[in-house]
Design a protein around this motif. Structure first.
Motif, mmCIF file in Angstrom:
data_model
loop_
_atom_site.group_PDB
_atom_site.id
_atom_site.type_symbol
_atom_site.label_atom_id
_atom_site.label_comp_id
_atom_site.label_asym_id
_atom_site.label_seq_id
_atom_site.Cartn_x
_atom_site.Cartn_y
_atom_site.Cartn_z
ATOM 1 N N CYS A 1 39.648 91.764 -9.306
ATOM 2 C CA CYS A 1 39.813 90.313 -9.496
ATOM 3 C C CYS A 1 38.474 89.642 -9.752
ATOM 4 C CB CYS A 1 40.473 89.690 -8.269
ATOM 5 S SG CYS A 1 42.215 90.075 -8.077
ATOM 6 N N LEU A 2 37.444 90.052 -9.015
ATOM 7 C CA LEU A 2 36.121 89.464 -9.206
ATOM 8 C C LEU A 2 35.550 89.828 -10.576
ATOM 9 C CD1 LEU A 2 34.756 90.037 -5.619
ATOM 10 C CD2 LEU A 2 34.911 87.808 -6.760
ATOM 11 N N GLU A 3 35.923 90.971 -11.089
ATOM 12 C CA GLU A 3 35.452 91.384 -12.410
ATOM 13 C C GLU A 3 36.238 90.697 -13.530
ATOM 14 O OE1 GLU A 3 35.018 95.412 -15.171
ATOM 15 O OE2 GLU A 3 36.509 95.313 -13.573
ATOM 16 N N ARG A 4 37.567 90.590 -13.378
ATOM 17 C CA ARG A 4 38.417 90.223 -14.504
ATOM 18 C C ARG A 4 39.131 88.880 -14.374
ATOM 19 N NH1 ARG A 4 41.567 95.759 -16.368
ATOM 20 N NH2 ARG A 4 39.763 97.139 -16.365
ATOM 21 N N LEU A 5 39.364 88.421 -13.151
ATOM 22 C CA LEU A 5 40.198 87.237 -12.960
ATOM 23 C C LEU A 5 39.395 85.950 -12.880
ATOM 24 C CD1 LEU A 5 43.066 86.127 -12.445
ATOM 25 C CD2 LEU A 5 42.681 86.536 -9.997
ATOM 26 N N TRP A 6 38.341 85.934 -12.058
ATOM 27 C CA TRP A 6 37.573 84.706 -11.828
ATOM 28 C C TRP A 6 36.337 84.653 -12.711
ATOM 29 C CZ3 TRP A 6 38.770 86.800 -6.571
ATOM 30 C CH2 TRP A 6 39.877 86.156 -6.009
ATOM 31 N N ASP A 7 36.030 83.452 -13.178
ATOM 32 C CA ASP A 7 34.876 83.249 -14.058
ATOM 33 C C ASP A 7 33.621 83.065 -13.208
ATOM 34 O OD1 ASP A 7 33.034 82.569 -15.979
ATOM 35 O OD2 ASP A 7 34.418 81.303 -17.115
ATOM 36 N N LEU A 8 32.813 84.089 -13.117
ATOM 37 C CA LEU A 8 31.568 84.052 -12.351
ATOM 38 C C LEU A 8 30.386 83.640 -13.211
ATOM 39 C CD1 LEU A 8 32.035 87.429 -10.426
ATOM 40 C CD2 LEU A 8 32.634 85.125 -9.639
ATOM 41 N N GLN A 9 30.612 83.533 -14.516
ATOM 42 C CA GLN A 9 29.535 83.256 -15.465
ATOM 43 C C GLN A 9 29.447 81.766 -15.802
ATOM 44 O OE1 GLN A 9 27.561 85.604 -16.287
ATOM 45 N NE2 GLN A 9 26.623 85.279 -18.280
ATOM 46 N N GLN A 10 30.512 81.013 -15.549
ATOM 47 C CA GLN A 10 30.525 79.605 -15.937
ATOM 48 C C GLN A 10 29.605 78.768 -15.051
ATOM 49 O OE1 GLN A 10 34.287 77.624 -13.480
ATOM 50 N NE2 GLN A 10 34.308 77.630 -15.691
ATOM 51 N N ILE A 11 29.181 77.633 -15.587
ATOM 52 C CA ILE A 11 28.426 76.665 -14.791
ATOM 53 C C ILE A 11 29.408 76.019 -13.821
ATOM 54 C CG2 ILE A 11 27.109 74.513 -14.874
ATOM 55 C CD1 ILE A 11 26.323 75.333 -17.759
ATOM 56 N N PRO A 12 29.121 76.018 -12.518
ATOM 57 C CA PRO A 12 30.100 75.492 -11.557
ATOM 58 C C PRO A 12 30.348 74.000 -11.737
ATOM 59 C CG PRO A 12 27.997 75.938 -10.475
ATOM 60 C CD PRO A 12 27.900 76.509 -11.859
ATOM 61 N N LYS A 13 31.606 73.611 -11.659
ATOM 62 C CA LYS A 13 31.993 72.205 -11.762
ATOM 63 C C LYS A 13 31.919 71.555 -10.386
ATOM 64 C CE LYS A 13 35.156 73.288 -15.572
ATOM 65 N NZ LYS A 13 34.296 72.809 -16.652
#
Length: 556
Positions: free
Chosen positions: A281-293
């Motif tokens: 899930c951490l690899e494929r589901l959640w966006d860890l690369q985006q700038i946090p809102k």
């Protein structure tokens, strides 16, 4: 059960983020809410709704976001009676940027159409502006205050409180489950496509790494010029590792087989290929690369047990802390993973279920198909996004980095959907303007072998990034007019070449040609529009935009 319906039209995820935030606020006010993207909602049920909140961004040159275009087409039907929405209370929030000519066009058009169909408006449209000193909060906060006040007056929700009830604890929309049971995952049409090849099409010395990626398509429906390929990317390995280190979960927990259950009956489950373990899930589901809102800081503060970090997170989440937030996150282009690393005490104590409220799902990305229709393969032209910021490591685009690193035989989950362009019948001539990777849909169109017209292509140099230069001479029916901006002392762009060919453009337009413009949503579309106005006049431009005689497919 009576509930509020919240619908969003989103391109970059901001409208979705605000819609989900409004859903949480409903819950904290003892109101049941349903949150959907607009095209997911069954429009036949709309007349039964009591209250609908619309949160809509504007894309490209004043267009509706892709995930609301189907609903918008239905709402425009002339067969709809003028009182079809009688008794339905609505409020509209638009997200836009006043530096663009067609500021908040999507929300304005939607509001007018809802009013024409008899909807009861709760308040005037909120027009959020990125240029406001408080950003979108400058409109969002007063708009939602007015909405809650007017909803309370309706007396539809007897248990509703005007302000959030501090006694209510936030319930995560999903939860992990580590036992046996039936799976419930959505089938969203994505299928694995195998990579045939991935080759660089810019010169080795050129700063931009652009890739032509070829995918095998066995037993998959064919496509037509103008269609796009939706791609589901994964987080880069280095970004995933930063998050794993920040969260501090054990390998046993990360790799324990799990599935996701809904706590909220109105949210759709994620696709099965994104789930299996917490690590997956951490690899494929959640966006860890985006700038946090802002909502990221708000929710991380909610779950934080560290007093100092909690106060800092609250500051960054507040409207008054906007400039601080912009400096910390946006101007430095800090990623979500790096932000988790910056708040170690908070990150190390997060229960996995809390990640569903703190992190956002990776959005599929849309790419114009660059190959002529084929039953066996599909090609994409992708420019890798990489640049420097204040941060020590280079900044990288999530999807372009993912695609650029693909090897032969790798599988990527994709699906085909219609794009923005609606190309005319082959006998109608076309004038296409596609600098850079904007040329992709036109290679698909002219490579099909039936359309004829002019193609204005722009790039830096003839020998550095003139995409498909060896192909154009062999394709019948198209004349390619290149503009090389760095090969001469004076920079030459597509609009300059269009002025040189004004007589040919006028001749084709008067013969009924359609115009298609693809590329960056910066200055290019405006400059091209100015040339067309010079050639044909403002009345022609206005009519062409209304009738589809000129179409845009642009991106930020």
């Amino acid at each position: 059960m009576t509930s509020i319906l919240i619908l969003y039209g989103s391109e970059t995820g901001t409208a979705q983020d605000l819609a989900e935030s409004m859903g949480r606020e409903c819950y904290l006010r003892h109101i049941t809410a349903r949150v959907y993207d607009m095209d997911e909602y069954e429009l036949g049920c709309i007349t039964t709704e009591k209250v609908i909140l619309f949160i809509v961004s504007t894309t490209g040159q004043g267009e509706m976001p892709p995930n609301m275009r189907r609903m918008w087409r239905i709402l425009l039907r002339k067969s709809l009676k003028p009182d079809v929405l009688k008794g339905v209370h609505v409020a509209v929030l638009g997200l836009g940027d006043s530096s663009y000519q067609k500021y908040n066009f999507a929300a304005k058009k939607l509001y007018r159409r809802l009013f024409q169909l008899g909807a009861v408006t709760l308040t005037i449209p909120g027009l959020a502006n990125d240029q406001h000193e408080l950003g979108i909060d400058g409109a969002f906060i007063p708009w939602k205050k007015e909405v809650w006040k007017e909803v309370k007056k309706l007396d539809i929700f007897p248990e509703m409180t005007l302000d959030p009830d501090p006694a209510i604890k936030i319930r995560t929309r999903y939860r992990f489950f580590y036992g046996e049971g039936a799976e419930r995952y959505q089938d969203d049409g994505y299928v694995p496509l195998k990579v045939i090849s991935n080759r660089r099409v810019t010169s080795e010395g050129h700063f931009q790494d652009t890739r032509l990626i070829d995918f095998e398509m066995p037993s998959y429906p064919s496509y037509k010029p103008g269609d796009v390929l939706m791609v589901r990317p994964y987080n880069p390995t280095e970004t995933l590792q930063i998050a794993l280190d920040a969260l501090g979960y054990s390998d046993e927990l990360l790799d324990r087989p799990t599935r996701i259950l809904n706590n909220d009956p109105y949210v759709k489950p994620p696709p099965c290929f994104l789930v299996g373990t917490l690590r997956k899930c951490l690899e494929r589901l959640w966006d860890l690369q985006q700038i946090p809102k802002r909502s990221f800081f708000e929710m991380l503060a909610y779950y934080s047990r560290d007093r100092a970090e909690k106060e800092r997170l609250k500051e960054l989440a507040s409207p008054e802390g906007l400039d601080d937030l912009l400096d910390y996150a946006n101007r430095s282009r800090r990623t979500t993973a790096e932000t988790l690393r910056d708040f170690p005490a908070s990150a190390k104590n997060l229960p996995p279920d809390a990640l569903f409220e703190i992190l956002t799902f990776i959005r599929p990305r849309a790419f114009s198909i660059a190959s002529a229709p084929s039953p066996s393969h599909v090609e994409l032209l992708v420019a890798k996004v990489e640049y420097k910021s204040r941060m020590s490591d280079a900044r990288r685009g999530l999807c372009s980095t993912f695609l650029s690193r693909l090897k032969e035989g790798d599988e990527v989950y994709c699906k085909i959907r219609p794009g923005t362009f609606r190309f005319p019948d082959p006998e109608v001539p076309v004038i296409c303007i596609g600098p850079g990777t904007g040329v992709a849909p036109f290679r698909s169109l002219f490579g099909h072998g039936s359309s004829k017209g002019l193609l204005f292509f722009g790039c830096r140099g003839e020998h550095s990034d003139f995409y498909f230069s060896d192909e154009w001479k062999d394709i019948e029916g198209v004349e390619v007019i290149p503009a090389f901006s760095r090969d001469t002392e004076k920079k030459i762009y597509v609009q300059h070449k269009m002025r040189e060919r004004a007589a040919d453009i006028k001749r084709l337009l008067e013969a009924g040609a359609s115009v298609f413009i693809a590329g960056s949503a910066g200055e290019m579309p405006k400059a091209v529009s100015e040339v067309l106005t010079e050639i044909q006049g403002e009345e022609w431009m206005k009519k062409a935009e209304e009738t589809g005689g000129i179409q845009f497919e642009t991106w930020s």
